[in-house]
Motif scaffolding. Structure first.
Motif, PDB file in Angstrom:
ATOM      1  N   CYS A 151       0.826  -1.207   0.000  1.00  0.00           N
ATOM      2  CA  CYS A 151       0.000   0.000   0.000  1.00  0.00           C
ATOM      3  C   CYS A 151       0.861   1.257   0.000  1.00  0.00           C
ATOM      4  O   CYS A 151       0.674   2.151  -0.826  1.00  0.00           O
ATOM      5  CB  CYS A 151      -0.915  -0.011   1.221  1.00  0.00           C
ATOM      6  N   VAL A 152       1.813   1.301   0.912  1.00  0.00           N
ATOM      7  CA  VAL A 152       2.628   2.502   1.088  1.00  0.00           C
ATOM      8  C   VAL A 152       4.093   2.094   1.230  1.00  0.00           C
ATOM      9  O   VAL A 152       4.394   0.965   1.640  1.00  0.00           O
ATOM     10  CB  VAL A 152       2.147   3.300   2.326  1.00  0.00           C
ATOM     11  N   ILE A 153       4.992   2.977   0.867  1.00  0.00           N
ATOM     12  CA  ILE A 153       6.424   2.721   1.022  1.00  0.00           C
ATOM     13  C   ILE A 153       6.757   2.790   2.512  1.00  0.00           C
ATOM     14  O   ILE A 153       6.832   3.869   3.093  1.00  0.00           O
ATOM     15  CB  ILE A 153       7.258   3.743   0.229  1.00  0.00           C
ATOM     16  N   GLU A 154       6.934   1.636   3.127  1.00  0.00           N
ATOM     17  CA  GLU A 154       7.280   1.594   4.544  1.00  0.00           C
ATOM     18  C   GLU A 154       8.782   1.752   4.740  1.00  0.00           C
ATOM     19  O   GLU A 154       9.233   2.377   5.697  1.00  0.00           O
ATOM     20  CB  GLU A 154       6.800   0.280   5.161  1.00  0.00           C
ATOM     21  N   SER A 155       9.544   1.154   3.833  1.00  0.00           N
ATOM     22  CA  SER A 155      10.998   1.255   3.834  1.00  0.00           C
ATOM     23  C   SER A 155      11.494   0.746   2.487  1.00  0.00           C
ATOM     24  O   SER A 155      10.793  -0.010   1.801  1.00  0.00           O
ATOM     25  CB  SER A 155      11.616   0.419   4.959  1.00  0.00           C
ATOM     26  N   LYS A 156      12.694   1.126   2.117  1.00  0.00           N
ATOM     27  CA  LYS A 156      13.278   0.622   0.877  1.00  0.00           C
ATOM     28  C   LYS A 156      13.460  -0.884   0.953  1.00  0.00           C
ATOM     29  O   LYS A 156      13.221  -1.607  -0.024  1.00  0.00           O
ATOM     30  CB  LYS A 156      14.610   1.314   0.590  1.00  0.00           C
ATOM     31  N   ASP A 157      13.853  -1.375   2.099  1.00  0.00           N
ATOM     32  CA  ASP A 157      14.078  -2.812   2.272  1.00  0.00           C
ATOM     33  C   ASP A 157      12.796  -3.601   2.037  1.00  0.00           C
ATOM     34  O   ASP A 157      12.797  -4.612   1.307  1.00  0.00           O
ATOM     35  CB  ASP A 157      14.611  -3.072   3.681  1.00  0.00           C
ATOM     36  N   LEU A 158      11.696  -3.157   2.623  1.00  0.00           N
ATOM     37  CA  LEU A 158      10.414  -3.850   2.452  1.00  0.00           C
ATOM     38  C   LEU A 158       9.972  -3.808   0.996  1.00  0.00           C
ATOM     39  O   LEU A 158       9.542  -4.823   0.425  1.00  0.00           O
ATOM     40  CB  LEU A 158       9.370  -3.220   3.371  1.00  0.00           C
TER      41      LEU A 158
END
Length: 271
Positions: free
Chosen positions: A11-18
């Motif tokens: 849904c949303v950019i939580e982190s680059k890693d995720l």
């Protein structure tokens, strides 16, 4: 034969890693010759229920992450915009600009998006008669100097619409499958299977959802006939910072997409 549009991502950019972990899991869709795949994630969720809800990293940092996905995984990118000023900036990275459901009639936002080179995905508002989304499509086409109408015209010029359910009382959505037939008269239709099972405001300051209904609704939409599907997905939806209750984990998503193709193959054999 047109490829099936498939839009998927967190849904949303939580982190680059995720985001990278999810993109890695979605590579098989990118490589599937039956699919026109778009990786989706939002740099800002401006329409969250509570002011304390996580919204994302913002446009500058968010677009950097999406640009990294584009380069690292060779994926087309879809992201939403909420303000006119975001259109041109986001279109430098995104292949598709998505107009959020609550903003689907906002003329200036549609015109700003139409002035970019990006494709446009207009999400039909929960409040909107499916016949009326054609006027939003016309705003985009006419801004691009196109007076003709119809699904093929919209497809050729990179405009499609998404069905994500209609308000049914408080805290619930229903999908009227007739809307899929109606909207396909004037634009390609993407069925937003995960937002269609949202329960707006039902989780006390955030939206609830019933993800167990995602696959049945996707199968039903396949039977009626659509041009593509939208699924929000996550490595672990239970830990998601936004829309976790209506998202699918990757394994369920892959099984769902294969079931869609099996239904399509069966329908082709029948007709």
């Amino acid at each position: 034969m047109q490829k099936m549009i498939l839009i998927a991502g967190p849904c949303v950019i939580e982190s680059k890693d995720l985001v990278f972990k999810v993109a890695k899991e979605l590579e098989s869709f990118r490589d599937d010759e039956r699919i026109d795949f778009y990786f989706k994630s939002s740099f800002d969720k401006a329409n969250r229920t509570s002011i304390n809800s996580f919204r994302g990293p913002g446009i500058d940092d968010g677009l950097k992450v999406l640009e990294s996905v584009k380069k690292e995984f060779n994926m087309q990118i879809l992201t939403d915009i909420h303000e006119n000023s975001q259109a041109e900036i986001a279109a430098n990275v995104a292949d598709v600009l998505q107009i959020p459901a609550f903003l689907c009639r906002q003329t200036d936002l549609l015109v700003s998006a139409a002035r970019t080179r990006a494709k446009i995905n207009i999400k039909k508002g929960q409040f909107l008669n499916p016949y009326d989304i054609k006027y939003s499509v016309k705003k985009v086409l006419q801004t691009r100097g196109i007076e003709e109408e119809g699904k093929e015209v919209a497809w050729k010029n990179g405009v499609f619409v998404a069905e994500r359910g209609s308000s049914f009382g408080y805290g619930n959505l229903v999908v009227d499958m007739r809307s899929l037939v109606i909207m396909r008269e004037f634009a390609p239709v993407v069925f937003d299977a995960t937002h269609s099972v949202q329960m707006p405001g039902a989780a006390g300051g955030s939206s609830g959802g019933k993800s167990e209904f995602v696959e049945p609704l996707a199968r039903a939409a396949t039977g009626v006939g659509v041009d593509g599907f939208f699924f929000e997905t996550h490595i672990n939806p239970c830990d998601a910072l936004c829309d976790g209750l209506n998202m699918l984990d990757i394994k369920r998503l892959k099984k769902c997409v294969e079931s869609i193709f099996r239904i399509q193959d069966s329908l082709n054999d029948l007709y």
